[in-house]
Design a protein around this motif. Sequence first.
Motif, short mmCIF file in Angstrom:
data_model
loop_
_atom_site.label_atom_id
_atom_site.label_comp_id
_atom_site.label_asym_id
_atom_site.label_seq_id
_atom_site.Cartn_x
_atom_site.Cartn_y
_atom_site.Cartn_z
N THR A 54 7.39 -0.88 -3.83
CA THR A 54 5.77 -0.10 -3.04
C THR A 54 5.48 -0.25 -2.21
OG1 THR A 54 6.42 -2.30 -1.87
CG2 THR A 54 5.37 -2.72 -3.85
N LEU A 55 5.18 0.93 -1.41
CA LEU A 55 4.67 0.73 -0.18
C LEU A 55 4.35 -0.01 1.02
CD1 LEU A 55 2.25 3.12 -1.28
CD2 LEU A 55 3.98 3.88 -0.04
N ASP A 56 6.16 -0.52 1.26
CA ASP A 56 5.87 -1.41 2.80
C ASP A 56 5.12 -0.93 3.92
OD1 ASP A 56 6.82 -2.83 0.86
OD2 ASP A 56 9.03 -2.25 1.49
N LEU A 57 5.02 -1.62 4.58
CA LEU A 57 4.37 -1.33 5.97
C LEU A 57 5.90 -1.13 7.61
CD1 LEU A 57 1.91 -2.01 7.78
CD2 LEU A 57 3.07 -4.26 8.48
N GLY A 58 5.35 -0.32 8.04
CA GLY A 58 5.64 0.44 8.68
C GLY A 58 6.05 0.41 10.69
N PRO A 59 6.30 0.99 11.38
CA PRO A 59 4.97 0.78 12.51
C PRO A 59 4.03 0.98 12.72
CG PRO A 59 7.86 2.19 12.15
CD PRO A 59 7.40 1.71 11.25
N PHE A 60 3.06 0.47 13.54
CA PHE A 60 1.12 1.05 13.67
C PHE A 60 1.38 0.27 15.09
CE2 PHE A 60 2.16 -3.83 12.21
CZ PHE A 60 1.26 -4.28 12.10
N ASN A 61 -0.22 0.80 15.21
CA ASN A 61 -0.45 0.02 16.52
C ASN A 61 -1.99 -0.64 15.67
OD1 ASN A 61 0.35 0.76 19.45
ND2 ASN A 61 0.95 1.70 17.61
N GLY A 62 -2.66 -1.54 15.98
CA GLY A 62 -3.63 -2.30 15.76
C GLY A 62 -3.55 -4.06 15.22
N GLU A 63 -3.99 -4.39 14.90
CA GLU A 63 -4.68 -5.49 13.64
C GLU A 63 -2.91 -5.75 13.00
OE1 GLU A 63 -6.64 -8.46 15.10
OE2 GLU A 63 -7.33 -6.91 16.11
N VAL A 64 -2.79 -7.19 12.79
CA VAL A 64 -2.01 -7.03 11.56
C VAL A 64 -2.26 -6.34 10.33
CG1 VAL A 64 -1.14 -9.23 12.09
CG2 VAL A 64 -2.75 -9.56 10.79
N ALA A 65 -1.47 -6.45 9.54
CA ALA A 65 -1.52 -5.34 8.85
C ALA A 65 -1.03 -5.65 6.95
CB ALA A 65 -1.40 -3.82 8.71
N CYS A 66 -2.10 -5.15 6.00
CA CYS A 66 -0.94 -6.04 4.71
C CYS A 66 0.63 -5.20 4.58
CB CYS A 66 -1.92 -4.64 3.40
SG CYS A 66 -3.34 -5.51 3.43
N THR A 67 1.18 -6.19 4.28
CA THR A 67 2.72 -5.80 3.92
C THR A 67 3.49 -4.63 3.55
OG1 THR A 67 3.12 -7.95 3.14
CG2 THR A 67 2.87 -7.81 5.28
N HIS A 68 2.94 -5.28 1.73
CA HIS A 68 3.44 -4.23 0.67
C HIS A 68 1.36 -3.84 0.32
CE1 HIS A 68 7.23 -6.03 1.27
NE2 HIS A 68 6.21 -7.34 1.39
N ILE A 69 1.60 -2.50 -0.25
CA ILE A 69 0.70 -2.10 -1.71
C ILE A 69 1.87 -1.48 -2.24
CG2 ILE A 69 -0.85 0.11 -1.35
CD1 ILE A 69 -1.66 -0.62 1.84
N GLU A 70 0.88 -1.61 -3.44
CA GLU A 70 1.63 -1.00 -4.90
C GLU A 70 0.85 0.61 -4.85
OE1 GLU A 70 0.85 -2.79 -8.75
OE2 GLU A 70 1.25 -5.18 -7.48
N PRO A 71 1.82 1.87 -5.66
CA PRO A 71 1.36 2.81 -5.99
C PRO A 71 0.06 2.47 -6.46
CG PRO A 71 3.58 2.52 -5.63
CD PRO A 71 3.20 0.90 -5.35
N GLY A 72 -1.14 3.42 -6.20
CA GLY A 72 -1.92 3.45 -6.66
C GLY A 72 -2.79 2.41 -6.93
N LYS A 73 -2.54 1.64 -6.25
CA LYS A 73 -4.18 0.71 -5.38
C LYS A 73 -4.34 0.88 -4.20
CE LYS A 73 -3.09 -2.51 -8.94
NZ LYS A 73 -3.47 -2.10 -10.06
N GLY A 74 -5.88 0.76 -3.43
CA GLY A 74 -6.83 0.97 -2.72
C GLY A 74 -6.07 2.16 -1.63
N VAL A 75 -6.24 2.53 -1.16
CA VAL A 75 -6.50 4.26 -0.54
C VAL A 75 -5.30 4.39 -0.23
CG1 VAL A 75 -7.43 5.30 1.34
CG2 VAL A 75 -8.88 3.42 0.67
N VAL A 76 -4.20 3.45 0.84
CA VAL A 76 -3.14 4.36 0.62
C VAL A 76 -2.69 4.17 -0.76
CG1 VAL A 76 -0.57 2.90 1.48
CG2 VAL A 76 -3.39 2.70 2.86
N GLY A 77 -2.50 3.95 -1.21
CA GLY A 77 -1.39 3.76 -2.90
C GLY A 77 -2.13 4.58 -3.38
#
Length: 160
Positions: A54-77
Amino acid sequence: MTPIDSLLPAQLTALSEGETNPITIMANASALLFHALDAVNWAGVYLFSTRTGTLDLGPFNGEVACTHIEPGKGVVGTAYAKNQALRVPDVHQFAGHIACDAASNAEIVLPLRHAGQVFGILDIDSTAFDRFSEADEQVLGKFADCLADFLDAATLAKVY
């Protein structure tokens, strides 16, 4: 909206030269974007993990975020699976959008590549609809390429 400053890649270079810790580089890159861009409520990195697949959350700024995103899912995936930048003027119209922060209305995601292979995604969310222009995408594409150049893919592979 104020156009994105074309000097952002140079600012990232100034912050990252000589730094060997990829977490530090990604943290500063996220903070730089979060504070330099108007109407942005989240800026950060997702990294592909060979352990989880999966695509795992790395360093960021902002509100809490999704921690794992599957490839092909959502905009990031989707950007990861297609190995291409995506500029989404209205995330509510994006089929399969993953809403980590209900305040987000627009998003731009850009691949981080090493030797042509995508290993992560630079993700920026905005509260404003249609926040990111084609010119913004050009500048942020250079920023993502600069960030990827500073990250040691071998070190990241050991961590993720």
